[in-house]
Enzyme design. Structure first.
Site, short mmCIF file in Angstrom:
data_model
loop_
_atom_site.label_atom_id
_atom_site.label_comp_id
_atom_site.label_asym_id
_atom_site.label_seq_id
_atom_site.Cartn_x
_atom_site.Cartn_y
_atom_site.Cartn_z
N CYS A 180 -5.76 -2.48 -23.01
CA CYS A 180 -5.29 -3.50 -22.09
C CYS A 180 -5.87 -3.37 -20.68
O CYS A 180 -5.67 -4.24 -19.85
CB CYS A 180 -3.76 -3.47 -22.02
SG CYS A 180 -3.00 -3.57 -23.65
N HIS A 320 1.56 -4.96 -14.27
CA HIS A 320 1.18 -4.98 -15.69
C HIS A 320 2.34 -5.57 -16.48
O HIS A 320 2.12 -6.41 -17.35
CB HIS A 320 0.82 -3.58 -16.16
CG HIS A 320 0.25 -3.53 -17.54
ND1 HIS A 320 -0.88 -4.24 -17.90
CD2 HIS A 320 0.65 -2.87 -18.65
CE1 HIS A 320 -1.15 -4.02 -19.17
NE2 HIS A 320 -0.23 -3.19 -19.66
N GLU A 331 6.12 1.83 -14.96
CA GLU A 331 5.44 1.15 -13.85
C GLU A 331 6.32 1.11 -12.61
O GLU A 331 5.85 1.33 -11.49
CB GLU A 331 5.02 -0.26 -14.26
CG GLU A 331 4.21 -0.96 -13.18
CD GLU A 331 3.52 -2.23 -13.66
OE1 GLU A 331 2.68 -2.75 -12.90
OE2 GLU A 331 3.82 -2.69 -14.78
N LYS A 357 3.04 -12.21 -17.11
CA LYS A 357 3.16 -12.11 -18.57
C LYS A 357 4.46 -12.73 -19.06
O LYS A 357 4.59 -13.03 -20.25
CB LYS A 357 3.08 -10.65 -19.02
CG LYS A 357 1.68 -10.03 -18.97
CD LYS A 357 1.69 -8.64 -19.58
CE LYS A 357 0.31 -7.99 -19.54
NZ LYS A 357 -0.08 -7.57 -18.17
N HIS A 362 1.02 -11.29 -23.35
CA HIS A 362 0.09 -10.18 -23.13
C HIS A 362 -1.26 -10.48 -23.80
O HIS A 362 -1.36 -10.48 -25.02
CB HIS A 362 0.69 -8.89 -23.71
CG HIS A 362 0.02 -7.64 -23.25
ND1 HIS A 362 -1.13 -7.64 -22.48
CD2 HIS A 362 0.33 -6.33 -23.46
CE1 HIS A 362 -1.49 -6.40 -22.25
NE2 HIS A 362 -0.61 -5.58 -22.82
N PHE A 421 -3.31 1.32 -23.80
CA PHE A 421 -3.24 2.40 -24.78
C PHE A 421 -4.42 3.36 -24.54
O PHE A 421 -5.51 2.95 -24.15
CB PHE A 421 -3.33 1.86 -26.20
CG PHE A 421 -2.06 1.22 -26.70
CD1 PHE A 421 -0.91 1.17 -25.94
CD2 PHE A 421 -2.02 0.65 -27.98
CE1 PHE A 421 0.25 0.59 -26.42
CE2 PHE A 421 -0.87 0.06 -28.47
CZ PHE A 421 0.27 0.04 -27.69
#
Length: 435
Positions: A180, A320, A331, A357, A362, A421
């Protein structure tokens, strides 16, 4: 006393300043950058029940039946049907965003030195649809019936390669696949090519088209996705106590980056200036973020140091904010670690943070690029896009998360976070360009 995140470092070396002069997007909110931004600003939602995409013919019930699809994808203005059949959907999306960005910038690559123009694109998964279709052909028809276009369609660098061919960009060219964080890495890489004087103009961004049976089932069995099938428009709910996973979406965004001198010489319109970037790795778990957000915090600190800024200089963070229980908490912890009371509402902090988002879901490797649209408009238009579906903020999330409605707010510097990831973290900082 714990060591400070802000280690002493020398003053940043002067580089060529980098500005954004064009943007393009293809998302479930709109198939242009203006349409995507208008929907973000209005708090509209692009998530719905999945239609098509090869999901018919599989046995069993799908635990997740919602996604952020681009409906009626229109590539007629830049691809002939014969050409489109040779490309994966991911590349088609990336090419569309690139063509719009070039038009928007007004640049004529026929008048530019092709050796001084390049492209860097990111995609977390690349041509997964091609891989799945190829396996079906192999298993049902045999090895001799697999398409000869399979490899050039599935390559993660196919988007970069096709964009460079379309515009004859012979300078720096590469592709990033860091989950991502992919498009964040791509944009920061392109920024450095210009900073160091290796290029005058770079196209940079990301594209993703991973709403496929394999990807949906794989993310679903990981328990990463929201199962709010009966209420898709409220499924993506970053920072909300009732969040239950992210919503998989497709999309892409591309930007024209130029040295400030080059942009001024050709009289380009400037959206904003890329003033800083940072990246780090958690080096912990292959999918779960560091619970205290230490890697994410370091990424933000490096970006601030690179820009020569202090935490109170940042007015807005496009988070994010995936709507996963672990990711959002990590976060928030990272933001408090870096920004302290500047981020805390209860302490009178003025930092705004939102996650778009909540509206578009996403886009995996393209998420950073899509969300950079919100940062650019925040600094240019003094409007911050909202976090929708934030009905009940989680305990301890003592930030102004811009719930429900867009906020008019002068923004000098905006920060864009993308975490992926593998523990990858990327932070970009956009500044208002005042001439």
């Amino acid at each position: 006393m714990a060591p400070s995140l802000f280690a002493s470092s020398p003053a940043p070396t002067p580089y060529h300043r980098v500005v954004v002069t064009g943007m393009g997007a293809m998302t479930n909110l709109g198939q242009t950058a203006p349409a995507t931004w208008a929907a973000m600003r209005a708090g509209e939602n692009g998530i719905s029940a999945i239609e098509g995409g090869g999901f018919d013919g599989y046995e069993g019930n799908w635990a997740v039946r919602i996604a952020g699809q681009i409906r009626d994808l229109d590539y007629s203005s830049y691809l002939e049907e014969r050409e489109a059949r040779r490309l994966d959907r991911c590349t088609i999306i990336g090419l569309g965003a690139a063509h719009e960005a070039v038009r928007d910038s007004g640049i004529d690559f026929n008048s530019e030195d092709p050796l001084r123009c390049g492209v860097v694109m990111g995609s977390g998964i690349g041509g997964i649809r091609t891989i799945e279709d190829g396996m079906i052909s192999l298993s049902t028809k045999g090895p001799g019936r697999v398409s000869p276009f399979t490899v050039p369609r599935l390559m993660v660098n196919a988007v970069t390669g096709n964009i460079s061919i379309q515009f004859n960009l012979q300078g720096p060219a590469s592709a990033h696949a860091t989950a991502c964080a992919s498009s964040g890495h791509a944009i920061s890489d392109a920024m450095w090519y210009i900073r160091r004087g290796h290029a005058n103009v770079m196209l940079a961004g990301g594209a993703e088209a991973a709403i496929t049976p394999l990807c949906m089932s794989a993310f679903s069995t990981m328990k990463a996705l929201s199962t709010r099938n009966d209420d898709p428009q409220h499924a993506s709910r970053p920072f909300d106590k009732d969040r239950d996973g992210f919503v998989l979406s497709e999309g892409g965004a591309v930007f024209v980056l130029e040295s400030l001198q080059h942009a001024l010489e050709r009289g380009a319109t400037i959206y904003g200036e890329l003033v800083g970037c940072g990246n780090s790795c958690d080096a912990g778990h292959i999918t779960a973020p560091d619970a205290q957000g230490r890697g994410a915090a370091r990424s933000m600190v490096v970006a601030l140091e690179d820009a020569g800024l202090n935490p109170p200089d940042i007015d807005y963070i496009n988070a994010h904010g995936t709507s996963t229980p672990l990711g959002d908490s990590a976060e928030v912890a990272a933001v408090f670690d870096v920004f302290g009371d500047h981020a805390r509402k209860s302490a009178g902090g003025t930092l705004l943070m939102s996650s778009t988002k909540s509206m578009h879901g996403h886009c995996l490797g393209a998420s950073g690029a899509v969300e950079l649209i919100g940062c650019l408009h925040a600094v240019r238009d003094a409007i911050v896009a909202p976090t929708t579906n934030l009905e009940n903020p989680d305990d301890g999330f003592d930030l102004d998360l811009v719930p429900d409605d867009a906020r008019e707010r002068p923004t000098r510097y905006a920060m864009n976070n993308t975490f992926g990831f593998g523990g990858h973290n990327v932070t970009l900082i956009i500044g208002r360009y005042d001439g």
